[in-house]
Design an enzyme around this catalytic site. Structure first.
Site, PDB file in Angstrom:
ATOM      1  N   GLY A  31       2.953  -3.666  -2.133  1.00  0.00           N
ATOM      2  CA  GLY A  31       2.781  -5.118  -2.132  1.00  0.00           C
ATOM      3  C   GLY A  31       3.438  -5.786  -0.938  1.00  0.00           C
ATOM      4  N   HIS A  37      -1.570  -3.717   6.007  1.00  0.00           N
ATOM      5  CA  HIS A  37      -2.207  -3.239   4.767  1.00  0.00           C
ATOM      6  C   HIS A  37      -3.695  -3.586   4.773  1.00  0.00           C
ATOM      7  CE1 HIS A  37       2.060  -3.892   3.362  1.00  0.00           C
ATOM      8  NE2 HIS A  37       1.855  -2.668   2.948  1.00  0.00           N
ATOM      9  N   SER A 185       5.546  -5.187   9.149  1.00  0.00           N
ATOM     10  CA  SER A 185       6.253  -4.554   8.037  1.00  0.00           C
ATOM     11  C   SER A 185       6.584  -5.619   7.005  1.00  0.00           C
ATOM     12  CB  SER A 185       7.562  -3.930   8.553  1.00  0.00           C
ATOM     13  OG  SER A 185       8.441  -3.680   7.480  1.00  0.00           O
TER      14      SER A 185
END
Ligand code: PAF
Length: 281
Positions: A31, A37, A185
């Site tokens: 998450g 992502h 990140s």
């Protein structure tokens, strides 16, 4: 997009697609999702009929309680990003759902898991192997997508896949960077504005070291990177290791392996950042 919270609901959702012959891709995440992502989900979308994403902050891979407590969480924003990126099934379980009882499995991952992150964060890779093996067993994906920012993790997951005999293709995906070079990140949100300005020097020095490496030895290049980064008062290199990109073992000479990368961990203030660079692919 379906959001499921239980293992049974996850398996039912995947089974429904499998029953009509669809291929399944999995993107495991913790998450606090960002563009990095998203790039994994977009790639997974291109290469599979069905995109499954897991969002779970896995406690067994944190060897530092404070890091687990402060790990950023934002389920609502994650669901929005995943909807936009084209996910079909999002698995957002509770800790009790994933670990109804303690997972005492110890994976014999070999030398690949014993250096760098394996040395600095005892138990970390075993925890990663625990959660990823559970996800692989539940979803049985054809392909699974991992970002190359966690370079060593990919090698460790490959070792786990071999050990457990999973029939999944591991797909490494390139690091996504901010405009100033900082690797994206989830932990970047913890950088103060002052630290955020300094942090891109890590990627810059890694990049510049590729030139330096053309006329210097592995040991000299390693030291040049460490000294360059440590010259910034708020940056402290934990390790910088130039390694065989497959075995993760240190190399002494540029001809020691067909693919060579440098893996770094740096404390920027109290935020632990990791990055890596390929000297030879
Ligand atoms: O890379 C991560 O975010 C995690 O280590 C992973 C692979 C999702 C397992 O929790």
């Amino acid at each position: 997009m379906q959001i499921v919270k239980t293992v049974i609901a996850l398996q039912d959702a995947v089974k429904a697609f499998r029953a009509v012959g669809k291929s399944v891709g999995l993107v495991p995440t913790m998450g606090a999702l960002h563009e990095g992502h998203k790039s994994l989900v977009v790639r997974c979308r291109k290469e599979n009929d069905v995109v499954v994403v897991s969002v779970f902050v896995n406690p067994t891979q944190f060897n530092n309680k404070q890091d687990l407590l402060t790990y950023p969480r934002n389920l609502e924003a994650d669901a929005k990003l995943l909807g936009d990126a084209g996910a079909d099934i999002v698995f957002m379980p509770s800790v009790d759902e994933v670990y109804p009882e303690p997972d005492n499995r110890v994976f014999n991952l070999g030398p690949v898991a014993e250096v760098m992150e394996g040395k600095m964060r005892p138990g970390h890779f075993n925890g990663v192997a625990q959660i990823v093996s559970k996800l692989f067993a539940w979803v049985e994906p054809d392909r699974a997508y991992f970002g190359e920012k966690d370079f060593q993790q990919i090698a460790v997951i490959r070792a786990m896949v071999k050990l457990e005999g999973f029939k999944v293709q591991i797909v490494p995906c390139p690091i996504v960077r901010e405009a100033d070079g900082l690797a994206k990140s989830s932990r970047n949100v913890r950088l103060s504005p002052a630290l955020r300005k300094i942090a891109p020097n890590i990627a810059r020095i890694l990049r510049e070291s590729c030139n330096f490496a053309l006329s210097h030895s592995v040991a000299e290049t390693q030291q040049w990177v460490i000294d360059g980064i440590n010259a910034f008062p708020d940056l402290r290199v934990e390790y910088y290791q130039i390694v065989d990109a497959l075995s993760m073992q240190p190399v002494a000479d540029w001809n020691d392996a067909p693919a060579i990368s440098g893996c770094i961990t740096v404390y920027c203030g109290d935020v632990r950042l990791i990055d890596n660079i390929a000297y030879r692919k």
